[in-house]
Design a protein around this motif. Sequence first.
Motif: not given
Length: 334
Positions: A253-256, A275-276, A283-291
């Motif tokens: 939630q904080t990320a997007v 996730i839009r 968005i791939a780069g944005h979510l990479a840290g949440l793997v």
Amino acid sequence: MKSDRLVAIILMLQRREQVTAAEIANELEISERTARRDLDALGMAGVPIYSVQGRSGGWRLLGGGRTDLSGFTAREVRALFLVAGPAAASATATPELKASLRKLVRALPETFRAQAEAAASSLIVDSQQWGSIDSGNQLPQFLDVLQDAVIRGVKAQLNYVDRVGNESERIVDPLGLVAKGSSWYLVAHTGSGRRTFRLDRVTAVIPSEFPVHRDETFDLAATWLEHTGEAERNRAPVIVHATCAPAGIGFLQTAVGENLEIGQVGSDGRIPVAIRALSEYGIAGHLAGLVEWLDIISPQSVRNHLLVIGEALASRYAKSANAAIEPGFDGADL
């Protein structure tokens, strides 16, 4: 509340000349029995009302009295409904607020009702910003003129500068105004169909006395909801479907932010999410840290981008780790 009902009944009698107990019950949302008791109470209080018997009967005011018991001037009524209308149209409005506004409209003299209803439906307040954009708190220059055109239901000549700087002059049918965050918009019918105009791009407004073309089915709130949905889809055309561990939902939630839709917890304990995003790689780069918590299901292209990003990270930081180890050191002391 009984005194409010009694005043409302008198105003209904003024407006219609004759009403039945059933009509009063329907408009004021009370029982017919309560309506008849209220009518009797008015007669006992000295109000000159009388009943007409028969199939076409009802209740009337003696002499067709026309005293305005609301105490409002036309200008005061308009100002009141400009404030109350957006509140009643909001998603958080209580049923009591909506019912109160509806009853107040019905209780007004006929000469006031049209502009009161127009004022109540002329404006929507949408508190959500477009992303993080904030244009300040200054009201647009032509807001009052356009609001007056909407309420009176008249066409207007609009001078407008579009997003690329092209200026045009057109005749529009103003249908409603929307305050979204600190930005203002006019919803209007044009020769090319229904359009939305940003008020900070309006350079001139000349109202006319010609009536607007207004579809009877037009609903400002529904139209704006459709417009914002389309705008959001255009701004964020990529939809990523994934599942997330409960512990990671807060980080996601904080990320997007508002671009996240959260589903119900599945049988495996994970939570489906949508996730839009503006671009697949972004968005791939944005979510990479949440793997650690997130498992991307689709689209495959985003999964591919994550794979490339992961390989690049592993390669870079593996080299850095190797370079930091001195020759002959086997790590036995770690």
